[in-house]
Design a protein around this motif. Sequence first.
Motif, PDB file in Angstrom:
ATOM      1  N   GLU A 108       0.834  -1.209   0.000  1.00  0.00           N
ATOM      2  CA  GLU A 108       0.000   0.000   0.000  1.00  0.00           C
ATOM      3  C   GLU A 108       0.868   1.260   0.000  1.00  0.00           C
ATOM      4  O   GLU A 108       0.601   2.214  -0.738  1.00  0.00           O
ATOM      5  CB  GLU A 108      -0.923   0.009   1.231  1.00  0.00           C
ATOM      6  CG  GLU A 108      -2.003  -1.062   1.223  1.00  0.00           C
ATOM      7  CD  GLU A 108      -1.486  -2.442   1.641  1.00  0.00           C
ATOM      8  OE1 GLU A 108      -0.299  -2.540   2.042  1.00  0.00           O
ATOM      9  OE2 GLU A 108      -2.266  -3.404   1.559  1.00  0.00           O
ATOM     10  N   ILE A 111       2.399   1.832  -3.492  1.00  0.00           N
ATOM     11  CA  ILE A 111       1.468   2.408  -4.472  1.00  0.00           C
ATOM     12  C   ILE A 111       1.289   3.898  -4.225  1.00  0.00           C
ATOM     13  O   ILE A 111       1.307   4.705  -5.166  1.00  0.00           O
ATOM     14  CB  ILE A 111       0.106   1.681  -4.435  1.00  0.00           C
ATOM     15  CG1 ILE A 111       0.251   0.224  -4.877  1.00  0.00           C
ATOM     16  CG2 ILE A 111      -0.908   2.407  -5.308  1.00  0.00           C
ATOM     17  CD1 ILE A 111       0.731   0.046  -6.314  1.00  0.00           C
ATOM     18  N   ASN A 112       1.139   4.273  -2.963  1.00  0.00           N
ATOM     19  CA  ASN A 112       1.002   5.700  -2.632  1.00  0.00           C
ATOM     20  C   ASN A 112       2.253   6.473  -3.041  1.00  0.00           C
ATOM     21  O   ASN A 112       2.161   7.607  -3.538  1.00  0.00           O
ATOM     22  CB  ASN A 112       0.745   5.882  -1.133  1.00  0.00           C
ATOM     23  CG  ASN A 112      -0.645   5.420  -0.724  1.00  0.00           C
ATOM     24  OD1 ASN A 112      -1.572   5.457  -1.530  1.00  0.00           O
ATOM     25  ND2 ASN A 112      -0.790   4.968   0.508  1.00  0.00           N
ATOM     26  N   PHE A 150       6.014  -4.637 -12.690  1.00  0.00           N
ATOM     27  CA  PHE A 150       5.055  -4.203 -11.674  1.00  0.00           C
ATOM     28  C   PHE A 150       4.638  -5.384 -10.790  1.00  0.00           C
ATOM     29  O   PHE A 150       4.600  -5.280  -9.560  1.00  0.00           O
ATOM     30  CB  PHE A 150       3.841  -3.590 -12.369  1.00  0.00           C
ATOM     31  CG  PHE A 150       2.925  -2.829 -11.457  1.00  0.00           C
ATOM     32  CD1 PHE A 150       3.381  -1.719 -10.778  1.00  0.00           C
ATOM     33  CD2 PHE A 150       1.612  -3.226 -11.284  1.00  0.00           C
ATOM     34  CE1 PHE A 150       2.535  -1.008  -9.931  1.00  0.00           C
ATOM     35  CE2 PHE A 150       0.758  -2.532 -10.452  1.00  0.00           C
ATOM     36  CZ  PHE A 150       1.228  -1.421  -9.777  1.00  0.00           C
ATOM     37  N   ILE A 154       5.276  -5.997  -6.589  1.00  0.00           N
ATOM     38  CA  ILE A 154       4.212  -6.320  -5.630  1.00  0.00           C
ATOM     39  C   ILE A 154       4.462  -7.692  -5.010  1.00  0.00           C
ATOM     40  O   ILE A 154       4.291  -7.890  -3.800  1.00  0.00           O
ATOM     41  CB  ILE A 154       2.820  -6.290  -6.305  1.00  0.00           C
ATOM     42  CG1 ILE A 154       2.531  -4.907  -6.900  1.00  0.00           C
ATOM     43  CG2 ILE A 154       1.732  -6.686  -5.309  1.00  0.00           C
ATOM     44  CD1 ILE A 154       2.499  -3.779  -5.902  1.00  0.00           C
ATOM     45  N   LEU A 171      -5.903  -2.835  -4.851  1.00  0.00           N
ATOM     46  CA  LEU A 171      -4.682  -2.144  -4.435  1.00  0.00           C
ATOM     47  C   LEU A 171      -4.139  -1.236  -5.531  1.00  0.00           C
ATOM     48  O   LEU A 171      -3.798  -0.073  -5.283  1.00  0.00           O
ATOM     49  CB  LEU A 171      -3.607  -3.173  -4.042  1.00  0.00           C
ATOM     50  CG  LEU A 171      -2.204  -2.598  -3.806  1.00  0.00           C
ATOM     51  CD1 LEU A 171      -2.142  -1.886  -2.465  1.00  0.00           C
ATOM     52  CD2 LEU A 171      -1.148  -3.692  -3.879  1.00  0.00           C
ATOM     53  N   ILE A 172      -4.061  -1.767  -6.739  1.00  0.00           N
ATOM     54  CA  ILE A 172      -3.396  -1.022  -7.810  1.00  0.00           C
ATOM     55  C   ILE A 172      -4.331  -0.062  -8.539  1.00  0.00           C
ATOM     56  O   ILE A 172      -3.884   0.683  -9.409  1.00  0.00           O
ATOM     57  CB  ILE A 172      -2.758  -1.981  -8.841  1.00  0.00           C
ATOM     58  CG1 ILE A 172      -3.838  -2.712  -9.657  1.00  0.00           C
ATOM     59  CG2 ILE A 172      -1.811  -2.952  -8.166  1.00  0.00           C
ATOM     60  CD1 ILE A 172      -3.264  -3.527 -10.812  1.00  0.00           C
ATOM     61  N   TYR A 175      -3.244   3.645  -9.077  1.00  0.00           N
ATOM     62  CA  TYR A 175      -2.097   3.759  -9.987  1.00  0.00           C
ATOM     63  C   TYR A 175      -2.513   3.406 -11.413  1.00  0.00           C
ATOM     64  O   TYR A 175      -2.128   4.075 -12.370  1.00  0.00           O
ATOM     65  CB  TYR A 175      -0.979   2.839  -9.507  1.00  0.00           C
ATOM     66  CG  TYR A 175       0.374   3.103 -10.158  1.00  0.00           C
ATOM     67  CD1 TYR A 175       1.014   4.329  -9.998  1.00  0.00           C
ATOM     68  CD2 TYR A 175       1.011   2.120 -10.903  1.00  0.00           C
ATOM     69  CE1 TYR A 175       2.248   4.575 -10.576  1.00  0.00           C
ATOM     70  CE2 TYR A 175       2.252   2.351 -11.478  1.00  0.00           C
ATOM     71  CZ  TYR A 175       2.873   3.587 -11.311  1.00  0.00           C
ATOM     72  OH  TYR A 175       4.097   3.812 -11.893  1.00  0.00           O
TER      73      TYR A 175
END
Length: 231
Positions: A108, A111-112, A150, A154, A171-172, A175
Amino acid sequence: MDKIRTVSDTRRAFYQYHTRPINSIYRQVVQELMVEMHLLSVHADFKQDPIYSVGVCQSFDQFMTGYQPEEDKNSIFNALCKAVEANPDDYRYQSATFLNFIEGKSAEDLINWLLNPVSENGLDENIVNSLKSVVERENFKYSRLFGIGFYTIINQLNPDLAKDEEKLAKLIAPYAEKLQLPVEKLKKDVDLYRSNLDKINQMLTVIAETIEASKKKRINMEKTEQKEEIN
């Protein structure tokens, strides 16, 4: 206007950099990776970034597992990059540096961070700026190798989450929306990648078993010949 390089140009360049024959079992892997990297390198909207670099390095290292002679692997990788007029050291550096940087982060948090990359923990500014350009670019060029990179990232942070399609998609989502990633295409690319890895591992197992059986057969034949000589 500069002439756009063709696949044939890239293939010729590759064999100028790597002059030894490619092991037949791995030839298709090398050819497909070469063509894919070539088509991206001549695309107007494509720019190399650390996630793509992770995908290139991961794909090569995974699919070339067990290659013999072992010492040729580095030469082949270097030739692939140079053939598309890229620097192999840049690929390795970007991949290794970024994977080291994300170590210890949650998926998380990553991604942020990717949505607004900032320099932290001494991360190379060039890598930060490259990832900034990914989210700021109007025409981001998605590729299978970016998708693999990617997924690799993850999976390194949370393997269980990477296997859960519903949680991974959630989650993604921010993005993917920012980059306008084709999520279904990404999913298919990752599924195919994992499937091909399984096939490679199965192939390597069969090869190892065949070699072992051949060794045992040769040893038994030598023992039989020695007994016959004694008698």
